[in-house]
Design an enzyme around this catalytic site. Structure first.
Site, PDB file in Angstrom:
ATOM      1  N   THR A 200       0.866  -1.162   0.000  1.00  0.00           N
ATOM      2  CA  THR A 200       0.000   0.000   0.000  1.00  0.00           C
ATOM      3  C   THR A 200       0.905   1.215   0.000  1.00  0.00           C
ATOM      4  O   THR A 200       2.124   1.085   0.048  1.00  0.00           O
ATOM      5  CB  THR A 200      -0.898  -0.075   1.259  1.00  0.00           C
TER       6      THR A 200
ATOM      7  N   ASN B 206      -3.754  -3.210  -3.485  1.00  0.00           N
ATOM      8  CA  ASN B 206      -3.642  -4.440  -2.693  1.00  0.00           C
ATOM      9  C   ASN B 206      -2.253  -5.033  -2.870  1.00  0.00           C
ATOM     10  O   ASN B 206      -1.327  -4.607  -2.206  1.00  0.00           O
ATOM     11  CB  ASN B 206      -4.742  -5.448  -3.011  1.00  0.00           C
TER      12      ASN B 206
ATOM     13  N   ASP C  74      -9.353  -9.295  -0.442  1.00  0.00           N
ATOM     14  CA  ASP C  74      -9.514  -8.861   0.946  1.00  0.00           C
ATOM     15  C   ASP C  74     -10.838  -9.293   1.556  1.00  0.00           C
ATOM     16  O   ASP C  74     -11.065  -9.085   2.751  1.00  0.00           O
ATOM     17  CB  ASP C  74      -9.386  -7.337   1.045  1.00  0.00           C
TER      18      ASP C  74
ATOM     19  N   SER D  18      -7.334  -2.782   6.597  1.00  0.00           N
ATOM     20  CA  SER D  18      -6.576  -2.377   7.780  1.00  0.00           C
ATOM     21  C   SER D  18      -5.980  -0.985   7.641  1.00  0.00           C
ATOM     22  O   SER D  18      -5.333  -0.502   8.576  1.00  0.00           O
ATOM     23  CB  SER D  18      -5.446  -3.377   8.049  1.00  0.00           C
TER      24      SER D  18
ATOM     25  N   GLY E 291      -0.649  -4.025   5.251  1.00  0.00           N
ATOM     26  CA  GLY E 291      -1.690  -4.986   5.569  1.00  0.00           C
ATOM     27  C   GLY E 291      -2.074  -4.876   7.035  1.00  0.00           C
ATOM     28  O   GLY E 291      -2.177  -3.776   7.587  1.00  0.00           O
TER      29      GLY E 291
END
Length: 613
Positions: A414, A434, A456, A486, A508
């Protein structure tokens, strides 16, 4: 308008040259027992790390400045943001410019084919949380990633079927509509200029070289990023003509050009070629959503962060609320008891996260209770001071959870950026495709990568995904549902209510534990932002029942003592997170720090000094 665009072209060229070169008192700490010598942070701003630790604070670059600061994972994107601030744009204007620039210079995670979250705190005290998380297509089904035997396949990770409906363009449009001050086209145009040709700098070259084999899987991706089948080298020129045209349409016609116009047609055509399921109808129905941010107090400070479908804010709040019952500074930084109590708090918060949290438009969320002090007291009472609780004995604490408490793992790839302007407006944005380079599919004729965010979801509750998180039935696939995330963009206010910290990170599920530790390092251990960033990091996520620490980031005597309490402990391969942070001193001085674990650059409108501590 042409003269304005020419102005931005000059700016972009210059940037490329640069690129190449709490309200309640803490509870009294219970008796813990015999303790080995703690590590004391050593006074204001201090950090005493293990001897072989890779990132002592003295090796972290801090940029001191005034009138505005930007911290991103890429120097060019940081310069684009700072230039917008110099022109008088506010923090949201700069955030929009940065977002589109990252889509060009950081294609592994910067994007227009993905989504994310934004947290805003304006100088007049207004706060907001923007959800531009991707959504499942209308044709999505609960078991779409299972084979005939009910086993998980990789179709949620690689290829067209992995793509969810992108939210980034709608998110930036919505943010600008509510808070922006400069014309939209002027904010997007610098990214157009970048896409027309950039000199490849080291970070981009290394990323493309590392993934050159994967990028050859789909012809449009190879054509967009490789030159004669190989990744460009430092100093080569990378031209992304299709992306430039897509960005130009966005600059001129706004969000509709992406969700209803030619770009939408190109996305649908790409889906048909690869048997994906995102349609023009899906794109036309997409909208970004303003939500009430999660706001909670921690030791007289105020934390402003993201609500579901981000799991980060609620989980961080529960962890810190539990820890507020202990005097962590007395226990000692990264002492046996600090590590033990932190781990036990994290286990309980993640057990609740994994069982209950999901898209609030589909599943009623217990957020208010989860972040309450009263619930933290209940969870804290379960913790033994002398012994670890095995994770299989740590159950969700807010009543029956939906059947199946396991989920697919989130990617750690990310990117985050932070902005503060001269008026004191602050923005934190975390965005993603992702996995690195998303699903590896580039939209032919449009030049941008698509996400693999469908991974996810809990494609088969009870089975971990590519990163091993264990979530619940609440996060099962449904049409137009947003997958749990998250990502935890966060703004911290000091006891007087002024912005003190703007931060976030990729990683993550480690995003939650990383940002929780950054806040705790500053509030509990009185670290400055340099040492709070440099400090070794821990991670636990309930299942698997393993406490991870960064290599050489835990003293051997502490590790042995923690093991003796019943914790399974291991050193993680590599390091955790890539925080991009801005710290505001009481006199208004801004300190920007890009995490040395991942690189990046903090840049200021008026840089007073840049030092390596």
């Amino acid at each position: 308008m042409r003269s304005t665009f020419r102005f931005f072209q000059i700016i972009s060229t210059a940037a490329l040259v640069v690129a190449t070169a709490c309200s309640r008192e803490p509870r009294r700490t219970p008796s813990i027992g015999t303790e080995i010598a703690p590590v004391d942070p050593g006074g204001p701003g201090g950090l005493v790390a293990p001897d072989r630790w890779a990132f002592p604070g003295r090796h972290v670059v801090a940029t001191y400045g005034a009138d505005g600061m930007v911290s991103t994972t890429d120097r060019v994107a940081s310069e684009m943001g700072v230039e917008e601030l110099r022109r008088g744009g506010n923090a949201v204007d700069a955030a929009v410019a940065i977002h589109f620039a990252l889509a060009v210079v950081n294609p592994e995670a910067g994007n227009i084919g993905g989504g994310g979250f934004m947290v805003v705190r304006m100088a007049d005290g207004r706060t907001a949380a923007l959800d531009f998380r991707e959504k499942a297509p209308l044709a999505a089904t609960r078991d779409m990633y299972l084979d005939q035997r009910g086993a998980l396949t990789d179709r949620a990770v690689v290829g067209h079927l992995a793509a969810a409906v992108p939210g980034s363009v709608a998110g930036m449009w919505e943010a600008h509509k509510r808070f922006g001050s400069h014309p939209w086209a002027e904010l997007v145009q610098p990214a157009v200029n970048l896409a027309e040709g950039i000199v490849v700098h080291e970070r981009l070259a290394q990323s493309l070289q590392m993934f050159d084999q994967q990028l050859q899987r789909y012809p449009a991706t190879s054509a967009a990023f490789l030159q004669d089948g190989r990744a460009p080298r430092v100093g080569d020129r990378l031209v992304q003509r299709d992306l430039a045209e897509t960005l130009r349409r966005i600059a001129l016609d706004g969000r509709d050009s992406f969700y209803r116009g030619r770009t939408a047609a190109l996305v649908e055509a790409e889906m048909r070629r690869g048997r994906g399921i995102v349609t023009r109808d899906d794109l036309g129905r997409y909208s970004a959503v303003w939500r009430d941010p999660i706001v909670f107090r921690y030791r007289h400070h105020t934390v402003i962060t993201m609500p579901p479908p981000s799991s980060g804010g609620a989980t961080m709040a529960q962890i810190l609320n539990i820890l507020e019952g202990y005097d962590l500074r007395v226990l000692g930084y990264l002492s046996r008891d600090h590590v033990h109590l932190w781990t036990e708090a994290v286990k309980r918060a993640f057990a609740d996260r994994n069982a209950y949290l999901a898209d609030p438009d589909f599943i009623s969320q217990p957020t208010e209770r989860m972040i309450s002090s009263a619930y933290a007291v209940e969870r804290r009472a379960e913790i033994r001071a002398d012994r670890a609780t095995p994770s299989d004995q740590v159950r969700p604490g807010m009543g029956p959870a939906p059947a199946g408490e396991r989920s697919r793992r989130e990617s750690q790839h990310t990117t985050h950026y932070s902005v503060v302007d001269r008026q004191g407006n602050a923005v934190a944005v975390t965005t993603t495709l992702n996995s690195l380079y998303g699903n590896l599919v580039t939209v032919a004729g449009a030049g941008f990568l698509l996400n693999n965010e469908m991974d996810d979801f809990a494609a088969r509750p009870g089975s971990p995904n590519q990163f091993g998180l264990v979530q619940g039935e609440a996060n099962a696939i449904e049409p137009e549902k947003r997958m749990l995330s998250s990502m935890t963009p966060t703004i911290l206010l000091d006891p007087s209510g002024r912005v003190k910290l703007v931060t976030g990170t990729p990683g993550g599920p480690t995003i939650i534990t990383t940002i929780t530790q950054i806040v705790s390092n500053i509030v509990d251990f009185n670290m400055d932002i340099v040492n709070a960033t440099a400090a070794p990091r821990l991670h636990h996520q309930h299942l698997p029942d393993v406490l991870q620490y960064e290599r050489d980031g835990m003293r051997s005597d502490v590790e042995a003592a923690v093991r003796a309490m019943g914790h399974d402990v291991e050193a993680r391969p590599g390091y955790q997170g890539d925080t991009q942070s801005i710290f505001v001193l009481p006199d208004g001085t801004l300190i920007g720090v890009a995490d040395p674990r991942g690189g990046g650059t903090a840049s200021s409108v008026q840089q007073t000094r840049q030092i390596v501590r």
